[in-house]
Design a protein around this motif. Sequence first.
Motif, mmCIF file in Angstrom:
data_model
loop_
_atom_site.group_PDB
_atom_site.id
_atom_site.type_symbol
_atom_site.label_atom_id
_atom_site.label_comp_id
_atom_site.label_asym_id
_atom_site.label_seq_id
_atom_site.Cartn_x
_atom_site.Cartn_y
_atom_site.Cartn_z
ATOM 1 N N GLU A 24 0.827 -1.206 0.000
ATOM 2 C CA GLU A 24 0.000 0.000 0.000
ATOM 3 C C GLU A 24 0.863 1.258 0.000
ATOM 4 O O GLU A 24 0.527 2.246 -0.654
ATOM 5 C CB GLU A 24 -0.937 0.002 1.202
ATOM 6 N N LEU A 73 -11.653 8.510 -8.253
ATOM 7 C CA LEU A 73 -11.659 7.132 -8.735
ATOM 8 C C LEU A 73 -10.528 6.323 -8.094
ATOM 9 O O LEU A 73 -10.732 5.193 -7.642
ATOM 10 C CB LEU A 73 -11.532 7.103 -10.258
ATOM 11 N N LEU A 74 -9.344 6.906 -8.025
ATOM 12 C CA LEU A 74 -8.220 6.226 -7.384
ATOM 13 C C LEU A 74 -8.497 5.964 -5.907
ATOM 14 O O LEU A 74 -8.214 4.884 -5.389
ATOM 15 C CB LEU A 74 -6.942 7.051 -7.531
ATOM 16 N N LYS A 75 -9.056 6.951 -5.245
ATOM 17 C CA LYS A 75 -9.372 6.818 -3.826
ATOM 18 C C LYS A 75 -10.355 5.672 -3.596
ATOM 19 O O LYS A 75 -10.154 4.836 -2.710
ATOM 20 C CB LYS A 75 -9.963 8.142 -3.326
ATOM 21 N N GLN A 76 -11.410 5.604 -4.399
ATOM 22 C CA GLN A 76 -12.398 4.535 -4.250
ATOM 23 C C GLN A 76 -11.797 3.171 -4.566
ATOM 24 O O GLN A 76 -12.122 2.167 -3.930
ATOM 25 C CB GLN A 76 -13.617 4.801 -5.139
ATOM 26 N N THR A 77 -10.893 3.117 -5.547
ATOM 27 C CA THR A 77 -10.227 1.860 -5.887
ATOM 28 C C THR A 77 -9.381 1.369 -4.717
ATOM 29 O O THR A 77 -9.385 0.177 -4.393
ATOM 30 C CB THR A 77 -9.353 2.036 -7.144
ATOM 31 N N LEU A 78 -8.672 2.282 -4.070
ATOM 32 C CA LEU A 78 -7.862 1.902 -2.912
ATOM 33 C C LEU A 78 -8.738 1.443 -1.754
ATOM 34 O O LEU A 78 -8.405 0.479 -1.049
ATOM 35 C CB LEU A 78 -6.962 3.058 -2.490
ATOM 36 N N TYR A 79 -9.883 2.102 -1.537
ATOM 37 C CA TYR A 79 -10.827 1.662 -0.502
ATOM 38 C C TYR A 79 -11.331 0.264 -0.811
ATOM 39 O O TYR A 79 -11.381 -0.604 0.055
ATOM 40 C CB TYR A 79 -12.020 2.604 -0.384
ATOM 41 N N PHE A 80 -11.733 0.034 -2.057
ATOM 42 C CA PHE A 80 -12.243 -1.276 -2.454
ATOM 43 C C PHE A 80 -11.189 -2.350 -2.208
ATOM 44 O O PHE A 80 -11.484 -3.417 -1.671
ATOM 45 C CB PHE A 80 -12.661 -1.256 -3.927
ATOM 46 N N ASP A 81 -9.957 -2.061 -2.589
ATOM 47 C CA ASP A 81 -8.871 -3.016 -2.404
ATOM 48 C C ASP A 81 -8.663 -3.318 -0.918
ATOM 49 O O ASP A 81 -8.511 -4.474 -0.522
ATOM 50 C CB ASP A 81 -7.587 -2.473 -3.023
ATOM 51 N N ARG A 82 -8.688 -2.296 -0.087
ATOM 52 C CA ARG A 82 -8.488 -2.479 1.351
ATOM 53 C C ARG A 82 -9.594 -3.342 1.954
ATOM 54 O O ARG A 82 -9.326 -4.274 2.706
ATOM 55 C CB ARG A 82 -8.449 -1.125 2.058
ATOM 56 N N THR A 87 -11.586 -5.433 0.408
ATOM 57 C CA THR A 87 -11.515 -6.778 -0.144
ATOM 58 C C THR A 87 -10.487 -7.601 0.632
ATOM 59 O O THR A 87 -10.739 -8.763 0.973
ATOM 60 C CB THR A 87 -11.136 -6.750 -1.631
#
Length: 74
Positions: A5, A33-42, A44
């Motif tokens: 991360e 979009l990047l912020k939401q992608t990082l949240y989704f990854d976290r 998951t």
Amino acid sequence: MAAEEEEVTSTLLDLVAVGQEYGIKLPRDFGLLLKQTLYFDRYTKLLAPGLDPLQDDRIRSTMRDLAGQDVIDV
């Protein structure tokens, strides 16, 4: 924060710095979009640590349909 991360965060900050150096301003939506992608990854990783979303048959099928060709295995 895991090393992976931290590397992603560092890379994104480098991307913004290079953009500023060359007078490129990234759209606000790109940052969101990047912020939401990082949240989704976290989330998951927390909720389903063994899940690899890119290997899911439904995602691969959609990617194949969008690309109109075979998807490269990663």
